[in-house]
Design an enzyme around this catalytic site. Structure first.
Site, PDB file in Angstrom:
ATOM      1  N   LYS A  52     -86.261 -67.114  36.435  1.00 41.51           N
ATOM      2  CA  LYS A  52     -84.844 -66.813  36.370  1.00 41.51           C
ATOM      3  C   LYS A  52     -84.253 -66.645  37.561  1.00 41.51           C
ATOM      4  O   LYS A  52     -82.903 -67.228  37.722  1.00 41.51           O
ATOM      5  CB  LYS A  52     -84.503 -65.448  35.238  1.00 41.51           C
ATOM      6  CG  LYS A  52     -85.101 -65.669  33.754  1.00 41.51           C
ATOM      7  CD  LYS A  52     -85.156 -64.679  32.762  1.00 41.51           C
ATOM      8  CE  LYS A  52     -85.927 -64.839  31.675  1.00 41.51           C
ATOM      9  NZ  LYS A  52     -86.066 -63.628  30.805  1.00 41.51           N
ATOM     10  N   GLN A  96     -85.153 -57.277  30.294  1.00 46.59           N
ATOM     11  CA  GLN A  96     -86.507 -58.177  30.145  1.00 46.59           C
ATOM     12  C   GLN A  96     -87.333 -57.284  29.256  1.00 46.59           C
ATOM     13  O   GLN A  96     -87.745 -56.308  29.570  1.00 46.59           O
ATOM     14  CB  GLN A  96     -87.101 -58.336  31.347  1.00 46.59           C
ATOM     15  CG  GLN A  96     -88.593 -59.151  31.459  1.00 46.59           C
ATOM     16  CD  GLN A  96     -88.061 -60.539  30.997  1.00 46.59           C
ATOM     17  OE1 GLN A  96     -87.050 -61.241  31.428  1.00 46.59           O
ATOM     18  NE2 GLN A  96     -88.917 -61.153  30.012  1.00 46.59           N
ATOM     19  N   ASP A 119     -78.467 -62.717  26.640  1.00 39.67           N
ATOM     20  CA  ASP A 119     -79.595 -62.764  25.844  1.00 39.67           C
ATOM     21  C   ASP A 119     -79.221 -62.671  24.365  1.00 39.67           C
ATOM     22  O   ASP A 119     -79.865 -63.198  23.528  1.00 39.67           O
ATOM     23  CB  ASP A 119     -80.435 -61.717  25.933  1.00 39.67           C
ATOM     24  CG  ASP A 119     -81.536 -62.187  26.798  1.00 39.67           C
ATOM     25  OD1 ASP A 119     -81.894 -63.600  26.831  1.00 39.67           O
ATOM     26  OD2 ASP A 119     -82.553 -61.294  27.253  1.00 39.67           O
TER      27      ASP A 119
END
Ligand code: NDP
Length: 282
Positions: A52, A96, A119
């Site tokens: 990322k 995460q 997300d």
């Protein structure tokens, strides 16, 4: 032989377009920034976060990493999220997963501002997706939908079978496919006669995390097969949930692992960061 859906190439094209949108923002003095929170030192997460960060660098997005000790308290995690919510220089916040099991990930996702929830895990954004409203769609399902678009796979009236019902892949995929007028079947570990459902699928999407689980006999002739899984086979080679070599002979389109869904997931994260920045500034 199936057409291979080249996620790597498609993702690169997306990143190039995003770079141009990012440059436009920068020319106006706006610098998109993604803040990534990682708790503990899960090895796979470290690889994902590194990928990322590389994508951010390529596009010109500022990447800020917060590495928290695995023994951190819930309150400290929430405080950090709230601090990032308040920080106007931060456009996207990503927590995460996985995080240690003593922490409440649902509360953490809920605390991320819906406007910075790149997300798409905040319940408000999940609800908006269910209502087919503009929102941040979680990155893997969003990437899969973009693959369908790029390869002219029309979902209208098609039987789509999804194996896997996780909050990050299977469940948002249901909404994405419904929103495109597919007839959707969702399978999971308690599903009976799985093969009947997979054989009926014009489009089969597999997200379970079991190497080569879907075999040729489970797939309808000419089906479109999307493999989300990331596993290591007995030789340590990266492999999907689909027995690619054999299923490829039967499918009309198929995604490889690696080089399929994975790169598109990251490209869609980048898309969501740019979108969050554009939304916040105009
Ligand atoms: P989860 O472990 O959260 O969910 C797995 C799902 O598979 C569950 O719904 C489970 O059912 C179902 N399942 C497990 N075994 C079977 C079985 N024998 N038959 C039918 N269903 C079964 O996984 P994720 O959704 O997070 O990830 C799935 C895979 O995708 C993993 O390999 C992961 O690494 C990969 N992944 C890849 C991404 C990418 O960008 N390429 C992004 C995210 C994930 P039940 O609910 O009943 O337990």
């Amino acid at each position: 032989m199936a057409t291979i859906i080249d996620g790597k190439k498609l993702a690169k094209e997306y990143r190039m377009k995003l770079k141009s949108r990012c440059d436009d923002l920068k020319n106006k003095g706006i610098n998109p920034k993604l803040a990534v929170i990682m708790v503990g030192n899960d090895k796979a997460s470290q690889v994902y976060v590194k990928n990322k960060s590389k994508a951010c660098e390529e596009i010109g997005i500022i990447f800020e990493e917060y590495l928290l000790d695995e023994n951190i308290k819930q309150e400290e995690l929430i405080n950090l999220i709230e601090k990032l919510n308040q920080d106007d220089s931060v456009n996207g916040i990503l927590l995460q997963s996985p995080i240690p099991s003593n922490l409440d990930i649902n509360e953490a996702f809920q605390k991320i501002s819906p406007n910075k929830d790149v997300d798409g895990f905040n319940p408000l954004n999940v609800g908006k997706l269910a209502l087919n409203q503009d929102t941040f769609v979680s990155c893997t399902p969003y990437g899969i939908m973009k693959m369908f678009e790029a390869y002219n796979v029309d979902l209208t009236g098609k039987n789509v079978t999804i194996i896997g019902r996780s909050n990050i892949v299977g469940k948002p995929l249901i909404q994405c496919c419904l929103n495109k007028n597919a007839t959707v079947t969702v399978c999971h570990s308690k599903t009976k006669n799985l093969k009947e459902h997979t054989q009926n699928a014009d489009i089969l999407i597999v997200a379970i995390g079991k190497a080569k689980f879907v075999t040729e006999d489970m797939v309808k002739d000419g089906a479109v097969v999307i493999d989300v899984g990331i596993n290591r086979d007995e030789n340590g080679k990266l492999t999907g949930d689909v027995d690619f070599e054999n299923v490829e002979k039967k499918a009309s389109y198929i995604t490889p692992v690696p080089g399929g869904v994975g790169p598109m997931t990251i490209a869609m994260l980048m898309n969501n960061v740019i979108k969050a920045t554009e939304n916040s500034k105009f």
